[in-house]
Every structure is written in C-alpha cells, then in structure tokens.
Write an enzyme that holds these catalytic residues in place. Structure first.
Site, PDB file in Angstrom:
ATOM      1  N   ASP A  32       0.862  -1.185   0.000  1.00  0.00           N
ATOM      2  CA  ASP A  32       0.000   0.000   0.000  1.00  0.00           C
ATOM      3  C   ASP A  32       0.897   1.233   0.000  1.00  0.00           C
ATOM      4  O   ASP A  32       1.906   1.261   0.714  1.00  0.00           O
ATOM      5  CB  ASP A  32      -0.890  -0.022   1.251  1.00  0.00           C
ATOM      6  CG  ASP A  32      -2.094   0.900   1.133  1.00  0.00           C
ATOM      7  OD1 ASP A  32      -3.231   0.396   1.262  1.00  0.00           O
ATOM      8  OD2 ASP A  32      -1.905   2.121   0.924  1.00  0.00           O
ATOM      9  N   LEU A  34      -0.063   4.109   1.039  1.00  0.00           N
ATOM     10  CA  LEU A  34      -0.570   4.936   2.139  1.00  0.00           C
ATOM     11  C   LEU A  34      -1.041   6.315   1.663  1.00  0.00           C
ATOM     12  O   LEU A  34      -1.081   7.260   2.451  1.00  0.00           O
ATOM     13  CB  LEU A  34       0.463   5.060   3.273  1.00  0.00           C
ATOM     14  CG  LEU A  34       0.846   3.735   3.948  1.00  0.00           C
ATOM     15  CD1 LEU A  34       1.844   3.961   5.092  1.00  0.00           C
ATOM     16  CD2 LEU A  34      -0.385   3.002   4.511  1.00  0.00           C
ATOM     17  N   GLY A  37      -4.705   5.123   2.614  1.00  0.00           N
ATOM     18  CA  GLY A  37      -4.849   4.083   3.636  1.00  0.00           C
ATOM     19  C   GLY A  37      -4.142   4.451   4.935  1.00  0.00           C
ATOM     20  O   GLY A  37      -3.497   5.493   5.038  1.00  0.00           O
ATOM     21  N   ALA A  74      -6.427  -1.141  -4.595  1.00  0.00           N
ATOM     22  CA  ALA A  74      -5.741   0.166  -4.580  1.00  0.00           C
ATOM     23  C   ALA A  74      -6.207   1.078  -5.714  1.00  0.00           C
ATOM     24  O   ALA A  74      -5.444   1.423  -6.598  1.00  0.00           O
ATOM     25  CB  ALA A  74      -4.235  -0.061  -4.677  1.00  0.00           C
ATOM     26  N   TYR A 141     -14.516   7.293 -13.435  1.00  0.00           N
ATOM     27  CA  TYR A 141     -14.327   6.237 -12.437  1.00  0.00           C
ATOM     28  C   TYR A 141     -14.902   4.913 -12.957  1.00  0.00           C
ATOM     29  O   TYR A 141     -14.201   3.887 -13.012  1.00  0.00           O
ATOM     30  CB  TYR A 141     -14.991   6.624 -11.103  1.00  0.00           C
ATOM     31  CG  TYR A 141     -15.078   5.463 -10.141  1.00  0.00           C
ATOM     32  CD1 TYR A 141     -13.924   4.916  -9.596  1.00  0.00           C
ATOM     33  CD2 TYR A 141     -16.301   4.896  -9.798  1.00  0.00           C
ATOM     34  CE1 TYR A 141     -13.991   3.822  -8.734  1.00  0.00           C
ATOM     35  CE2 TYR A 141     -16.374   3.813  -8.940  1.00  0.00           C
ATOM     36  CZ  TYR A 141     -15.216   3.279  -8.414  1.00  0.00           C
ATOM     37  OH  TYR A 141     -15.293   2.202  -7.567  1.00  0.00           O
ATOM     38  N   LYS A 145     -12.883   1.270 -14.359  1.00  0.00           N
ATOM     39  CA  LYS A 145     -13.111  -0.098 -13.858  1.00  0.00           C
ATOM     40  C   LYS A 145     -13.551  -1.029 -14.987  1.00  0.00           C
ATOM     41  O   LYS A 145     -13.143  -2.189 -15.062  1.00  0.00           O
ATOM     42  CB  LYS A 145     -14.158  -0.078 -12.742  1.00  0.00           C
ATOM     43  CG  LYS A 145     -13.698   0.637 -11.476  1.00  0.00           C
ATOM     44  CD  LYS A 145     -12.693  -0.213 -10.735  1.00  0.00           C
ATOM     45  CE  LYS A 145     -12.255   0.403  -9.434  1.00  0.00           C
ATOM     46  NZ  LYS A 145     -11.391  -0.480  -8.653  1.00  0.00           N
ATOM     47  N   HIS A 189     -19.219   9.074   1.807  1.00  0.00           N
ATOM     48  CA  HIS A 189     -20.260   8.044   1.798  1.00  0.00           C
ATOM     49  C   HIS A 189     -21.365   8.322   2.811  1.00  0.00           C
ATOM     50  O   HIS A 189     -21.112   8.832   3.902  1.00  0.00           O
ATOM     51  CB  HIS A 189     -19.638   6.669   2.047  1.00  0.00           C
ATOM     52  CG  HIS A 189     -18.754   6.227   0.918  1.00  0.00           C
ATOM     53  ND1 HIS A 189     -17.411   6.013   1.074  1.00  0.00           N
ATOM     54  CD2 HIS A 189     -19.020   6.015  -0.389  1.00  0.00           C
ATOM     55  CE1 HIS A 189     -16.895   5.661  -0.095  1.00  0.00           C
ATOM     56  NE2 HIS A 189     -17.847   5.658  -1.000  1.00  0.00           N
ATOM     57  N   GLY A 284     -24.731  12.930 -11.410  1.00  0.00           N
ATOM     58  CA  GLY A 284     -24.376  11.544 -11.734  1.00  0.00           C
ATOM     59  C   GLY A 284     -24.966  10.489 -10.820  1.00  0.00           C
ATOM     60  O   GLY A 284     -24.568   9.328 -10.885  1.00  0.00           O
TER      61      GLY A 284
HETATM   62  N1  UFG Z   1     -25.894  10.992  -0.194  1.00  0.00           N
HETATM   63  C1  UFG Z   1     -26.543  12.052   0.411  1.00  0.00           C
HETATM   64  N2  UFG Z   1     -25.809  12.871   1.215  1.00  0.00           N
HETATM   65  C2  UFG Z   1     -24.478  12.693   1.447  1.00  0.00           C
HETATM   66  C3  UFG Z   1     -23.825  11.593   0.828  1.00  0.00           C
HETATM   67  C4  UFG Z   1     -24.577  10.764   0.009  1.00  0.00           C
HETATM   68  O1  UFG Z   1     -27.739  12.265   0.224  1.00  0.00           O
HETATM   69  O2  UFG Z   1     -23.876  13.488   2.170  1.00  0.00           O
HETATM   70  C5  UFG Z   1     -26.665  10.098  -1.059  1.00  0.00           C
HETATM   71  C6  UFG Z   1     -26.136  10.019  -2.480  1.00  0.00           C
HETATM   72  O3  UFG Z   1     -26.676  11.056  -3.248  1.00  0.00           O
HETATM   73  C7  UFG Z   1     -26.586   8.627  -2.895  1.00  0.00           C
HETATM   74  C8  UFG Z   1     -26.570   7.823  -1.593  1.00  0.00           C
HETATM   75  O4  UFG Z   1     -26.560   8.790  -0.555  1.00  0.00           O
HETATM   76  O5  UFG Z   1     -27.900   8.688  -3.360  1.00  0.00           O
HETATM   77  C9  UFG Z   1     -25.346   6.958  -1.453  1.00  0.00           C
HETATM   78  O6  UFG Z   1     -24.183   7.753  -1.712  1.00  0.00           O
HETATM   79  P1  UFG Z   1     -22.699   7.258  -1.448  1.00  0.00           P
HETATM   80  O7  UFG Z   1     -21.801   8.399  -1.826  1.00  0.00           O
HETATM   81  O8  UFG Z   1     -22.602   6.691  -0.083  1.00  0.00           O
HETATM   82  O9  UFG Z   1     -22.541   6.061  -2.446  1.00  0.00           O
HETATM   83  P2  UFG Z   1     -22.722   6.028  -4.046  1.00  0.00           P
HETATM   84  O10 UFG Z   1     -23.961   5.218  -4.294  1.00  0.00           O
HETATM   85  O11 UFG Z   1     -22.657   7.334  -4.674  1.00  0.00           O
HETATM   86  O12 UFG Z   1     -21.361   5.327  -4.458  1.00  0.00           O
HETATM   87  C10 UFG Z   1     -21.094   3.991  -4.378  1.00  0.00           C
HETATM   88  C11 UFG Z   1     -19.591   3.780  -4.185  1.00  0.00           C
HETATM   89  C12 UFG Z   1     -18.838   4.338  -5.352  1.00  0.00           C
HETATM   90  C13 UFG Z   1     -19.375   3.740  -6.614  1.00  0.00           C
HETATM   91  C14 UFG Z   1     -20.870   3.877  -6.706  1.00  0.00           C
HETATM   92  C15 UFG Z   1     -21.398   3.103  -7.860  1.00  0.00           C
HETATM   93  O13 UFG Z   1     -19.172   4.388  -3.011  1.00  0.00           O
HETATM   94  O14 UFG Z   1     -17.483   4.049  -5.221  1.00  0.00           O
HETATM   95  O15 UFG Z   1     -21.491   3.389  -5.557  1.00  0.00           O
HETATM   96  O16 UFG Z   1     -22.464   3.748  -8.420  1.00  0.00           O
HETATM   97  F1  UFG Z   1     -18.859   4.352  -7.698  1.00  0.00           F
END
Ligand code: UFG
Length: 325
Positions: A32, A34, A37, A74, A141, A145, A189, A284
């Site tokens: 890693d 870091l 991480g 990673a 992103y 992938k 998240h 998005g």
């Molecule tokens: N959300 C909020 N407020 C926040 C953060 C998130 O309302 O402060 C909402 C987002 O709009 C989304 C849901 O919560 O509708 C989940 O959002 P996350 O950011 O937790 O997760 P995502 O679904 O956007 O992303 C996840 C992974 C990404 C990946 C994606 C695939 O974390 O790495 O799924 O679509 F790309």
C-alpha cells in the site's frame, strides 16, 4: 495455507480483507502506498509501503514470494473527483493496474481478484441489475473499472491469467469486533456521514435531492456489509484455485434502501437526533441501484450473513463511537 498479496490492504475494504485472510490462516503480504490508507489498519502479516506503478518493486516482490493469488483494492473511488481529474483516475486505476497485471504474468502468478463496481453499469435500464446488464459507465471512475474488466478478458485469453471481478454495490458497515471501519478523508459516503451527524462530529447531514422517482423521493441503494463483501472475495479465490475460468459477479443484498430510510434507521439504532438539511441533487446519481446477486450465490455459494441494514448501521456506529473516544 496460501500466500496472498493484498494491494491496497491499508484501505477500508482491503484492511477488512487482510484481517479475514489472516483469520483463515493465510500468509498475507500487504502492499500500500498509504496515499489514502492507514498503516495501523493492517492488523498483521507483512507490510510493504510502495506503489504498483513501481515495476522494480513488483519484480522484487514477485521474486521473493510465490503468491497463490493477488487481490487489488488500490484504486481511487470518488466519482466527482474522477470527472474533475480523469488523468489521475486513468493513470492509477487503469495504467498502474496494467503494470501490476503485466508483472504478475511475468512472474507466472495466475489468480487475480479485482474490485469492480456498480458504476460500470451507468444509468440502469432495469432493476435489479444482473451481470448481463449493459455496461455503459457515465463517468471516468466507472469507465476505468470497466476498462480493466475488458483488459482482464484479454489477459485470460492471451496469457492464461484467470480473474474474478467483483462488482460492489454500496460497501458499508464495519468489523463486527470493532477493530476496523471506514476512515476516508474526506468522507463522502452516506452511512459514515449520517453517523458523524449522530455523534456530533458534524452538525448535520445533507440529503442530495428529494425529487427522484422513488417512493420517498430520495435515492435508493443496495448496502452490503463489508464482512459479506470480503467473504465473497475468499470464495472467489477458492473458485479460481479450483480451476474455474474468469468470471464477474455483482455483489449486493438485492434490497434497496432510500437515503431517508438510512437516516431513519440510523436514528433508531443510535437513539440520537440527526439534523437533516435538504440539498440539491448530486451530479451523476442514478435514482436506484440494486443488485441481482444470484450468480454469486449460485456459482460461488455466497451467502450474506449481515444483510440487515440495522446490523450494517450498528457496526458502523460502534466504529464511529470508537473513533471519537
Ligand atoms: N448521499 C446524500 N448525502 C451525502 C452523501 C450521500 O444524500 O452526504 C446520497 C447520495 O446522493 C446517494 C446515496 O446517498 O444517493 C449513497 O451515496 P454514497 O456516496 O454513499 O454512495 P454512491 O452510491 O454514490 O457510491 C457507491 C460507491 C462508489 C461507486 C458507486 C457506484 O461508493 O465508489 O457506488 O455507483 F462508484
């Protein structure tokens, strides 16, 4: 006992994977750089600070160890950042991954587990999303992938490198024993942010849009417990060790929860008040992302142990409280 290289083993998912592999009695080497991480998240095995872009380091590592498998965690994972900095995403997630694969082929290491994502599907044309759903990523992103999934197909054909691509939906939760959890900086998240609002670390949580075509107007996601996710990786390795061909699996619980349901569940689990602010949509974000994981169940024999959202949030809450103390 097998020897496994975990690239990105100091990150959120990688660190839980290292712990599980060690529990299983495997010999684990973590590599890693870091950049995101944490060294103290690697609970055992050998640790090497370094980058997969460094061919000499990989050469040396593969000369020194005879790995039975490589797991690759990673990557950069932020959709918004990938739109602003595509070069960074294609360099790390694509070019550097190809360097790693190339070195694996040279060293004759034939088993690879790749962290893929629901983002390869783009805007869903149907729910739930199975493996055959069209792959039409809508951001760098997701494209990075999907590119590697295609590279892996070609590497199997040309070099016999067999791999499993695991397409994660929303990885969440934390180590049930409380030793590990999510530590992204900045955190983007939903679940950790909601729990930081519950603990007082943040004043509130912003809901990104209430005008989606869903029952309560907020986005629906399929949250999968980090331990269940790691279990699928173990099964995927075994699948390759048994001689099976390369494959791709979608990993989720098959049940969607809205942003509002996550907040309501967090209020119930924590017993805390959580202040909610309504904000605009985030660019998005599809309205719904729910996995069809029948393939993983049937082919790998995968069975999620912690499918309930309450449990996922309970474990994440345990970690949030520990991080505060
Ligand atoms: N959300 C909020 N407020 C926040 C953060 C998130 O309302 O402060 C909402 C987002 O709009 C989304 C849901 O919560 O509708 C989940 O959002 P996350 O950011 O937790 O997760 P995502 O679904 O956007 O992303 C996840 C992974 C990404 C990946 C994606 C695939 O974390 O790495 O799924 O679509 F790309």
């Amino acid at each position: 006992m097998k020897k496994i290289l975990v690239v990105g083993g100091a990150g959120y998912i990688g660190s839980h994977m290292v712990k599980m592999l060690l529990r299983q009695g495997h010999h684990v080497v973590t590599l890693d750089n870091l950049s995101t991480g944490h060294r103290d998240a690697v609970l055992g095995g050998e640790f090497i600070e370094g980058d997969i872009a460094d061919r000499e380091l990989l050469d040396e590592l593969f000369n020194q160890h005879r790995f039975d498998g490589v797991m690759h965690f990673a990557s950069f994972i932020q959709v918004g950042e990938s739109v602003r900095e595509p070069a960074m995403y294609y360099r790390n997630n694509v070019a550097n991954t190809i360097t790693l694969l190339d070195e694996m082929v040279k060293a004759n290491i034939g088993h690879f587990i790749f962290s893929s994502t629901a983002a390869i599907f783009g805007e869903p044309v149907g729910i739930p999303i199975d493996e055959q759903h069209p792959r039409q990523p809508i951001n760098p992103y997701g494209r990075s992938k999907w590119m590697i999934e295609q590279v892996l197909e070609d590497f199997q054909r040309a070099y016999g490198l067999r791999s499993v691509s695991l397409r994660y939906f929303n990885a969440a939760g934390a180590d049930p024993e409380g030793e590990l959890g999510e530590r992204h900086e900045p955190e983007t998240h939903l679940i950790p942010l909601v729990l930081q609002a519950a603990s007082g670390r943040r004043p509130d949580i912003t809901v990104f849009g209430r005008d989606y075509d869903t029952p309560d107007g907020t986005c629906i996601r399929d949250y999968i417990h980090i331990v269940d996710l790691c279990q699928a990786h173990l099964l995927a390795l075994k699948y390759l060790w048994d001689g099976a061909p390369s494959a791709q699996f979608n990993l989720g619980n098959g049940e969607g929860f809205s942003v509002q349901q996550v907040i309501d569940t967090a209020r119930k689990v924590t017993g805390r008040n959580i202040t909610v602010v309504d904000g605009p949509r985030r660019d998005g974000d599809p309205a719904r992302l729910v996995a069809d994981s029948h393939q993983a169940r049937q082919v790998l024999g995968w069975q999620p142990e912690y499918a309930s959202l309450d449990t996922i949030i309970e474990h994440a809450w345990q970690w949030e409280q520990k991080s505060l103390s």
